[in-house]
Design a protein around this motif. Structure first.
Motif, short mmCIF file in Angstrom:
data_model
loop_
_atom_site.label_atom_id
_atom_site.label_comp_id
_atom_site.label_asym_id
_atom_site.label_seq_id
_atom_site.Cartn_x
_atom_site.Cartn_y
_atom_site.Cartn_z
N THR A 85 0.82 -1.22 0.00
CA THR A 85 0.00 0.00 0.00
C THR A 85 0.85 1.27 0.00
O THR A 85 0.32 2.36 -0.21
N SER A 86 2.16 1.15 0.22
CA SER A 86 3.00 2.34 0.24
C SER A 86 3.52 2.71 -1.14
O SER A 86 4.20 3.71 -1.31
N THR A 87 3.20 1.89 -2.19
CA THR A 87 3.72 2.15 -3.52
C THR A 87 2.72 2.94 -4.35
O THR A 87 1.55 3.08 -4.01
N VAL A 88 3.19 3.36 -5.61
CA VAL A 88 2.35 4.17 -6.49
C VAL A 88 1.47 3.28 -7.37
O VAL A 88 0.42 3.77 -7.79
N LEU A 89 1.66 1.95 -7.96
CA LEU A 89 0.85 1.23 -8.93
C LEU A 89 -0.55 1.39 -8.62
O LEU A 89 -1.39 1.84 -9.35
N LYS A 90 -0.96 0.88 -7.15
CA LYS A 90 -2.27 0.82 -6.48
C LYS A 90 -2.88 2.21 -6.40
O LYS A 90 -4.08 2.40 -6.62
N SER A 91 -2.09 3.27 -5.95
CA SER A 91 -2.59 4.63 -5.87
C SER A 91 -3.10 5.09 -7.23
O SER A 91 -4.13 5.75 -7.32
N TYR A 92 -2.37 4.74 -8.29
CA TYR A 92 -2.77 5.20 -9.63
C TYR A 92 -4.12 4.60 -10.03
O TYR A 92 -5.01 5.30 -10.50
N GLN A 139 -9.48 7.86 5.45
CA GLN A 139 -8.13 7.52 5.88
C GLN A 139 -7.75 6.14 5.36
O GLN A 139 -6.64 5.93 4.86
N ARG A 140 -8.68 5.20 5.44
CA ARG A 140 -8.40 3.85 4.95
C ARG A 140 -8.32 3.83 3.43
O ARG A 140 -7.48 3.13 2.86
N LEU A 141 -9.18 4.60 2.76
CA LEU A 141 -9.11 4.67 1.30
C LEU A 141 -7.76 5.21 0.84
O LEU A 141 -7.18 4.73 -0.13
N LEU A 142 -7.26 6.22 1.54
CA LEU A 142 -5.98 6.81 1.16
C LEU A 142 -4.84 5.83 1.40
O LEU A 142 -3.95 5.67 0.55
N PHE A 147 -6.46 7.32 -2.77
CA PHE A 147 -7.30 8.46 -3.11
C PHE A 147 -8.27 8.74 -1.98
O PHE A 147 -8.43 7.93 -1.06
N VAL A 148 -8.89 9.91 -2.04
CA VAL A 148 -9.87 10.33 -1.05
C VAL A 148 -11.19 10.60 -1.76
O VAL A 148 -11.21 11.25 -2.81
N ALA A 149 -12.29 10.08 -1.23
CA ALA A 149 -13.60 10.26 -1.84
C ALA A 149 -14.30 11.48 -1.25
O ALA A 149 -14.52 11.53 -0.03
N PRO A 150 -14.65 12.47 -2.06
CA PRO A 150 -15.36 13.66 -1.55
C PRO A 150 -16.70 13.26 -0.95
O PRO A 150 -17.39 12.37 -1.45
N ASP A 151 -17.08 13.93 0.13
CA ASP A 151 -18.39 13.69 0.78
C ASP A 151 -18.59 12.22 1.13
O ASP A 151 -19.67 11.67 0.95
N ASN A 152 -17.55 11.60 1.63
CA ASN A 152 -17.62 10.19 2.02
C ASN A 152 -18.56 10.03 3.22
O ASN A 152 -18.30 10.58 4.29
N LEU A 274 0.75 15.60 -1.56
CA LEU A 274 0.43 16.45 -0.41
C LEU A 274 -0.99 17.02 -0.52
O LEU A 274 -1.67 17.21 0.50
N GLU A 275 -1.42 17.29 -1.74
CA GLU A 275 -2.77 17.81 -1.92
C GLU A 275 -3.83 16.79 -1.51
O GLU A 275 -4.88 17.14 -0.95
N VAL A 276 -3.55 15.50 -1.77
CA VAL A 276 -4.48 14.46 -1.36
C VAL A 276 -4.53 14.37 0.17
O VAL A 276 -5.60 14.26 0.78
N VAL A 277 -3.34 14.44 0.81
CA VAL A 277 -3.29 14.40 2.27
C VAL A 277 -3.99 15.62 2.86
O VAL A 277 -4.72 15.52 3.86
N ALA A 278 -3.79 16.78 2.22
CA ALA A 278 -4.46 18.00 2.69
C ALA A 278 -5.97 17.86 2.57
O ALA A 278 -6.72 18.31 3.46
#
Length: 305
Positions: A85-92, A139-142, A147-152, A274-278
């Motif tokens: 989960t710390s890599t980029v493949l899955k995040s993409y 937090q778990r999705l990230l 990624f972060v889901a708006p209005d989760n 950083l924008e996703v974390v913000a």
């Protein structure tokens, strides 16, 4: 033979029926996707059913290149392609698959040694395919999908044990170590959260137990069942919850300020992360603000009585 209607006629019909036409633009030519596809192909993965695309109604998603049938295998990702989960493949991939609608079933196939995604409902050609992530907070999705889901609707803010110890009122500090040991033995220090409706039942139960005076210890079972032991205990637990919420708000504001400074000094890739974390922290800030309002109303109501 009936004459087929043209594009203009189809658009008129959709407009007449009140159906908005959804437009999609493929993103397969973008450099990040090209790099990802090459990396996957080296490890034995290929897919001719889905392509990343931008949809006019939902944003980025996966475009079906053919009509998909219920039960059809959409994706078969070899074990060699699975990353932590710390890599980029899955995040993409997470950027493209974001919906709560249940349309697929995903699991690791021990026989094929592949992570497989099957369609449950089918999908028309050139429509968007969705995946259900389940009731996860942002937090778990990230952490798991990048990624972060708006209005989760499942958004919460977690409370750690160390913060609880800081927030215990002087009246409730008697035998604190024994109380914490009791809570650990009963697995009550996990999943303590604030939501938009206020502190969770589990968090308030823990705070009530931490607020108990020695003469009320024999009533711990009643507290676990949600009973109010005394008015004093209730007031202390609400006070501790408000204090905990305020500390979390202060911590969140500090972190957002740090992120803002870092974004001015870093490269584009790190800035996007950083924008996703913000975004996650800003959502938590809103949740904590709503919880604090609920707690203040409870305090005002208690004082009025």
């Amino acid at each position: 033979m009936a004459r087929r209607s043209g594009r203009r006629a189809r658009r008129k019909r959709r407009k007449r029926e009140g159906v908005a036409a959804v437009q999609s633009v493929t993103l397969s030519h973008e450099p990040p996707f090209v790099c990802l596809r090459r990396w996957l192909q080296k490890r034995g993965f290929s897919s001719r059913l889905l392509l990343p695309a931008h949809f006019s109604d939902t944003g980025r998603g996966l475009l079906s290149l053919t009509a998909l049938q219920p039960g059809e295998l959409l994706i078969s990702l070899p074990e060699s392609c699975l990353l932590t989960t710390s890599t980029v493949l899955k995040s993409y991939l997470g950027q493209y698959i974001k919906r709560y609608t249940v349309q697929v079933q995903a699991c690791f196939n021990e026989v094929s040694r592949c992570y497989e995604v099957h369609s449950l409902q089918g999908c028309h050609k050139f429509q968007q395919a969705f995946i259900c992530y389940g009731p996860h907070d942002n937090q778990r999705l990230l952490l798991e999908y990048g990624f972060v889901a708006p209005d989760n609707p499942h958004g919460v803010v977690y409370v750690e044990e160390g913060l609880l110890q800081k927030c215990v009122c002087a009246e409730g500090r008697g035998q604190l170590e024994q109380k914490l040991l009791f809570l650990k033995q009963h697995d009550l220090l996990q999943n303590l959260t604030f939501g938009v409706d206020g502190p969770s039942w589990r968090l308030m139960t823990v705070l009530r137990l931490l607020s108990l005076r020695p003469e009320h210890y024999p009533q711990w079972k009643s507290v676990l069942q949600g009973a109010a032991v005394s008015e004093e205990t209730e007031q202390l637990s609400v006070l501790m919850a408000a204090h905990t919420c305020q500390l979390l708000l202060q911590d969140t504001a500090t972190i957002l300020d740090q992120i803002s400074r870092l974004r001015e000094q870093c490269d584009r890739v790190l800035r996007e992360q950083l924008e996703v974390v913000a975004q996650l922290r800003q959502e938590e800030q809103g949740i904590l603000g709503s919880s604090l309002d609920v707690l203040r109303r409870l305090q005002a109501h208690s004082q009025a009585e």
